[in-house]
Design a protein around this motif. Structure first.
Motif, PDB file in Angstrom:
ATOM      1  N   ALA A 196       0.964  -1.258  -0.006  1.00 40.79           N
ATOM      2  CA  ALA A 196      -0.017   0.143   0.009  1.00 40.79           C
ATOM      3  C   ALA A 196       0.824   1.280   0.053  1.00 40.79           C
ATOM      4  CB  ALA A 196      -0.905   0.015   1.202  1.00 40.79           C
ATOM      5  N   PRO A 197       0.665   2.443  -0.795  1.00 41.60           N
ATOM      6  CA  PRO A 197       1.143   3.640  -0.699  1.00 41.60           C
ATOM      7  C   PRO A 197       1.409   4.267   0.598  1.00 41.60           C
ATOM      8  CG  PRO A 197      -0.930   3.992  -1.831  1.00 41.60           C
ATOM      9  CD  PRO A 197      -0.753   2.500  -1.525  1.00 41.60           C
ATOM     10  N   ARG A 198       0.483   3.925   1.390  1.00 34.36           N
ATOM     11  CA  ARG A 198       0.575   4.517   2.909  1.00 34.36           C
ATOM     12  C   ARG A 198       0.319   3.457   3.877  1.00 34.36           C
ATOM     13  NH1 ARG A 198       0.386   9.681   4.420  1.00 34.36           N
ATOM     14  NH2 ARG A 198      -0.824   9.226   6.131  1.00 34.36           N
ATOM     15  N   TRP A 199       1.028   3.521   4.852  1.00 32.74           N
ATOM     16  CA  TRP A 199       0.973   2.553   6.022  1.00 32.74           C
ATOM     17  C   TRP A 199       0.120   3.304   7.243  1.00 32.74           C
ATOM     18  CZ3 TRP A 199       6.295  -0.147   6.075  1.00 32.74           C
ATOM     19  CH2 TRP A 199       6.205  -0.848   4.905  1.00 32.74           C
ATOM     20  N   GLU A 200      -0.903   3.188   7.572  1.00 31.92           N
ATOM     21  CA  GLU A 200      -1.638   3.850   8.647  1.00 31.92           C
ATOM     22  C   GLU A 200      -1.124   3.223  10.106  1.00 31.92           C
ATOM     23  OE1 GLU A 200      -3.373   6.712   8.133  1.00 31.92           O
ATOM     24  OE2 GLU A 200      -3.242   6.470   5.941  1.00 31.92           O
ATOM     25  N   LEU A 201       0.191   3.579  10.406  1.00 35.89           N
ATOM     26  CA  LEU A 201       0.550   2.959  11.655  1.00 35.89           C
ATOM     27  C   LEU A 201       1.117   4.114  12.433  1.00 35.89           C
ATOM     28  CD1 LEU A 201       2.450   0.117   9.853  1.00 35.89           C
ATOM     29  CD2 LEU A 201       0.379  -0.274  11.131  1.00 35.89           C
ATOM     30  N   ASP A 202       0.878   3.751  13.947  1.00 33.38           N
ATOM     31  CA  ASP A 202       1.471   4.887  15.090  1.00 33.38           C
ATOM     32  C   ASP A 202       2.675   4.241  15.233  1.00 33.38           C
ATOM     33  OD1 ASP A 202       1.502   6.717  16.843  1.00 33.38           O
ATOM     34  OD2 ASP A 202       0.573   5.535  18.296  1.00 33.38           O
ATOM     35  N   GLY A 203       3.809   4.422  14.550  1.00 37.57           N
ATOM     36  CA  GLY A 203       5.201   4.333  14.894  1.00 37.57           C
ATOM     37  C   GLY A 203       6.008   5.433  15.442  1.00 37.57           C
ATOM     38  N   PRO A 204       6.991   5.473  15.539  1.00 39.09           N
ATOM     39  CA  PRO A 204       7.900   4.372  15.171  1.00 39.09           C
ATOM     40  C   PRO A 204       7.942   3.140  16.136  1.00 39.09           C
ATOM     41  CG  PRO A 204       9.283   6.004  16.306  1.00 39.09           C
ATOM     42  CD  PRO A 204       7.952   6.521  16.188  1.00 39.09           C
ATOM     43  N   PHE A 205       8.661   1.977  16.056  1.00 39.01           N
ATOM     44  CA  PHE A 205       8.483   0.892  16.864  1.00 39.01           C
ATOM     45  C   PHE A 205       9.880   0.479  17.254  1.00 39.01           C
ATOM     46  CE2 PHE A 205       4.989   0.731  13.561  1.00 39.01           C
ATOM     47  CZ  PHE A 205       3.900   0.426  14.478  1.00 39.01           C
ATOM     48  N   ASP A 206       9.506  -0.262  18.526  1.00 37.74           N
ATOM     49  CA  ASP A 206      10.931  -0.724  19.072  1.00 37.74           C
ATOM     50  C   ASP A 206      11.228  -2.033  18.491  1.00 37.74           C
ATOM     51  OD1 ASP A 206      11.299   0.690  21.637  1.00 37.74           O
ATOM     52  OD2 ASP A 206       9.243   0.414  21.561  1.00 37.74           O
ATOM     53  N   VAL A 207      10.323  -2.690  17.771  1.00 36.31           N
ATOM     54  CA  VAL A 207      10.523  -4.088  17.380  1.00 36.31           C
ATOM     55  C   VAL A 207       9.772  -4.487  16.093  1.00 36.31           C
ATOM     56  CG1 VAL A 207      10.424  -6.584  17.538  1.00 36.31           C
ATOM     57  CG2 VAL A 207      11.540  -5.167  19.320  1.00 36.31           C
ATOM     58  N   ILE A 208      10.158  -4.913  15.061  1.00 33.86           N
ATOM     59  CA  ILE A 208       9.263  -5.285  13.880  1.00 33.86           C
ATOM     60  C   ILE A 208       9.445  -6.614  13.591  1.00 33.86           C
ATOM     61  CG2 ILE A 208       8.753  -4.946  11.340  1.00 33.86           C
ATOM     62  CD1 ILE A 208       9.280  -2.164  11.667  1.00 33.86           C
ATOM     63  N   PHE A 209       8.359  -7.407  13.516  1.00 33.64           N
ATOM     64  CA  PHE A 209       8.511  -8.906  13.306  1.00 33.64           C
ATOM     65  C   PHE A 209       8.103  -8.936  11.603  1.00 33.64           C
ATOM     66  CE2 PHE A 209       8.807  -9.758  17.674  1.00 33.64           C
ATOM     67  CZ  PHE A 209       9.111 -11.068  17.686  1.00 33.64           C
ATOM     68  N   CYS A 210       9.182  -9.384  10.929  1.00 36.95           N
ATOM     69  CA  CYS A 210       8.544  -9.576   9.268  1.00 36.95           C
ATOM     70  C   CYS A 210       9.393 -10.923   9.131  1.00 36.95           C
ATOM     71  CB  CYS A 210       9.238  -8.659   8.770  1.00 36.95           C
ATOM     72  SG  CYS A 210       8.660  -8.862   6.807  1.00 36.95           S
ATOM     73  N   ARG A 211       8.728 -12.169   9.516  1.00 36.00           N
ATOM     74  CA  ARG A 211       9.194 -13.419   9.401  1.00 36.00           C
ATOM     75  C   ARG A 211       8.262 -14.309   8.349  1.00 36.00           C
ATOM     76  NH1 ARG A 211      10.056 -15.666  15.431  1.00 36.00           N
ATOM     77  NH2 ARG A 211       7.982 -16.032  15.152  1.00 36.00           N
ATOM     78  N   ASN A 212       9.217 -14.856   7.460  1.00 37.81           N
ATOM     79  CA  ASN A 212       8.818 -15.650   6.378  1.00 37.81           C
ATOM     80  C   ASN A 212       7.571 -15.358   5.590  1.00 37.81           C
ATOM     81  OD1 ASN A 212      10.379 -17.989   7.621  1.00 37.81           O
ATOM     82  ND2 ASN A 212       9.002 -17.796   9.345  1.00 37.81           N
ATOM     83  N   VAL A 213       7.682 -13.935   5.388  1.00 41.34           N
ATOM     84  CA  VAL A 213       6.644 -13.112   4.479  1.00 41.34           C
ATOM     85  C   VAL A 213       7.613 -12.577   3.062  1.00 41.34           C
ATOM     86  CG1 VAL A 213       6.894 -11.220   5.443  1.00 41.34           C
ATOM     87  CG2 VAL A 213       5.018 -11.640   4.059  1.00 41.34           C
ATOM     88  N   MET A 214       8.828 -12.497   3.423  1.00 38.99           N
ATOM     89  CA  MET A 214       9.471 -11.716   2.188  1.00 38.99           C
ATOM     90  C   MET A 214       9.960 -12.944   1.423  1.00 38.99           C
ATOM     91  SD  MET A 214      10.426  -8.632   2.413  1.00 38.99           S
ATOM     92  CE  MET A 214      10.498  -7.216   3.642  1.00 38.99           C
ATOM     93  N   ILE A 215       9.930 -14.108   1.562  1.00 37.44           N
ATOM     94  CA  ILE A 215      10.155 -15.338   0.736  1.00 37.44           C
ATOM     95  C   ILE A 215       9.002 -15.192  -0.505  1.00 37.44           C
ATOM     96  CG2 ILE A 215      11.387 -16.647   2.123  1.00 37.44           C
ATOM     97  CD1 ILE A 215       8.896 -18.132   2.729  1.00 37.44           C
ATOM     98  N   TYR A 216       8.139 -14.573  -0.472  1.00 36.48           N
ATOM     99  CA  TYR A 216       6.963 -14.663  -1.469  1.00 36.48           C
ATOM    100  C   TYR A 216       6.998 -13.185  -2.337  1.00 36.48           C
ATOM    101  CZ  TYR A 216       4.977 -17.949   1.633  1.00 36.48           C
ATOM    102  OH  TYR A 216       4.753 -19.100   2.460  1.00 36.48           O
TER     103      TYR A 216
END
Length: 270
Positions: A196-216
Motif C-alpha cells: 500500500a502507498p501509505r501505512w496507517e501505523l502509529d510508529g516508530p516501533f521498538d521491534v518489527i517482526f517480518c518473518r517468513n513473508v519476504m520469501i513471497y
C-alpha cells in the motif's frame, strides 16, 4: 481447466495487488484454491473469473482472490530463539515509555499471541506495551481476532502460560482454548497490504517482526519494503526475520546483529 494464459494473468494480478511472486510450481495450488471461488460464483472458466476482477478494481471479490492465494503457515513460538531476545530488549527499555511492536504478518494469530505472552511475562500485566498485528488476509485475521486454538496448536506453550493466558473450552468446546483478555487487550489486529502507498501505523516501533513473508516477494519488492521498515523503526530497534530469509544482500538500510535479527545500519534513522 487453467490455461497457460490464465495462470500468467493470475500471476500478474496477484503481483500487482499484493506483491506476491508466484513460481511455476504453484500452479496446482492456484488451480485448487481458485476453482472453489469459480464454483461459488457459478463460473465455468478461469478467464471469466479474471475478467470479472479486472472489470472492477473495487470489487469485493479482490479480497477473496488475495485471501485464496495467501499462504498461512505458522505456529506458536516458531523460531524460538527470537523470543528471549524480544524479552531482553523489552526489559532494557522498560523505563523509556511504551514498548511498541509491529507484527507485519500476523496470519491466524499464533505469532502475535506468542509476542504478547513474551511481553506480559517480561514486563508484567500492567506494563506499558502495545502490539499492532497486521496481515493482508482478512480471513486469517478473523481467526486471529477470535483467538481460538486446538490443544495441539498450543502444545509449545508451557502449562503455566496456558493457565495464565488461555481459557480451556468445555462441552462442545472441549479440546480448544481461547486467548484471555490479558493477551487480547495488548493486540490490535488490522488489515494491511505491505505494498500500500501509505501505512496507517502509529510508529516508530521498538521491534518489527517480518518473518517468513519476504520469501513471497521478488528482490525489488523486498528492498522497497525493507527501506520503508527502516523509517518505522526506532534508532535502537530490532527487525526479526524468518529462518530462510537473508536481508544483508538486499538493502543497506539494515545490518545483521545476530541470527536472523537486524538493526538499523545508521542508528540516527528511525
Amino acid at each position: 481447466m487453467l490455461t497457460d494464459g490464465d495462470f500468467d494473468r493470475i500471476r500478474k494480478l496477484i503481483y500487482e495487488r499484493a506483491g506476491i511472486a508466484l513460481a511455476d510450481h504453484k500452479r496446482e495450488m492456484v488451480y485448487s484454491r481458485l476453482a472453489k471461488r469459480l464454483r461459488g460464483l457459478g463460473l465455468q472458466r478461469f478467464s471469466d473469473y479474471l475478467s470479472h476482477l479486472e472489470s472492477d478494481e473495487d470489487s469485493a471479490e479482490w479480497e477473496q482472490f488475495v485471501n485464496s492465494l495467501t499462504t498461512n503457515l505458522t505456529s506458536f513460538f516458531r523460531e524460538m530463539h527470537h523470543f528471549p531476545l524480544l524479552s531482553e530488549h523489552a526489559l532494557k527499555k522498560k523505563s523509556q515509555g511504551q514498548f511498541k511492536v509491529w507484527c507485519s504478518a500476523a496470519s491466524t494469530g499464533e505469532e502475535p499471541y506468542s509476542i504478547a505472552i513474551t511481553l506480559r511475562d517480561a514486563l508484567g500485566m500492567n506494563a506499558s506495551a502495545s502490539l499492532i498485528a497486521t496481515d493482508i488476509d482478512t480471513s486469517a485475521l478473523a481467526k486471529a481476532r477470535a483467538g481460538v486454538y486446538s490443544d495441539n496448536q498450543v502444545s509449545k506453550i508451557s502449562q503455566e502460560q496456558l493457565r495464565k493466558y488461555f481459557q480451556k473450552g468445555k462441552g462442545a468446546r472441549a479440546g480448544m482454548v481461547r486467548a484471555q483478555d490479558n493477551l487480547r487487550s495488548l493486540i490490535q489486529f488490522e488489515q494491511l497490504n505491505l505494498l500500500a502507498p501509505r501505512w496507517e501505523l502509529d510508529g516508530p516501533f521498538d521491534v518489527i517482526f517480518c518473518r517468513n513473508v519476504m520469501i513471497y516477494f521478488d528482490k525489488p519488492t523486498q528492498a522497497k519494503i525493507l527501506e520503508r521498515f527502516a523509517t518505522y523503526l526506532k534508532p535502537d530497534g530490532l527487525l526479526f526475520a524468518g529462518h530462510s530469509e537473508n536481508f544483508s544482500y538486499i538493502t543497506k538500510a539494515f545490518r545483521l546483529r545476530g541470527h536472523t535479527v537486524y538493526e538499523l545500519a545508521q542508528k540516527g534513522r528511525g
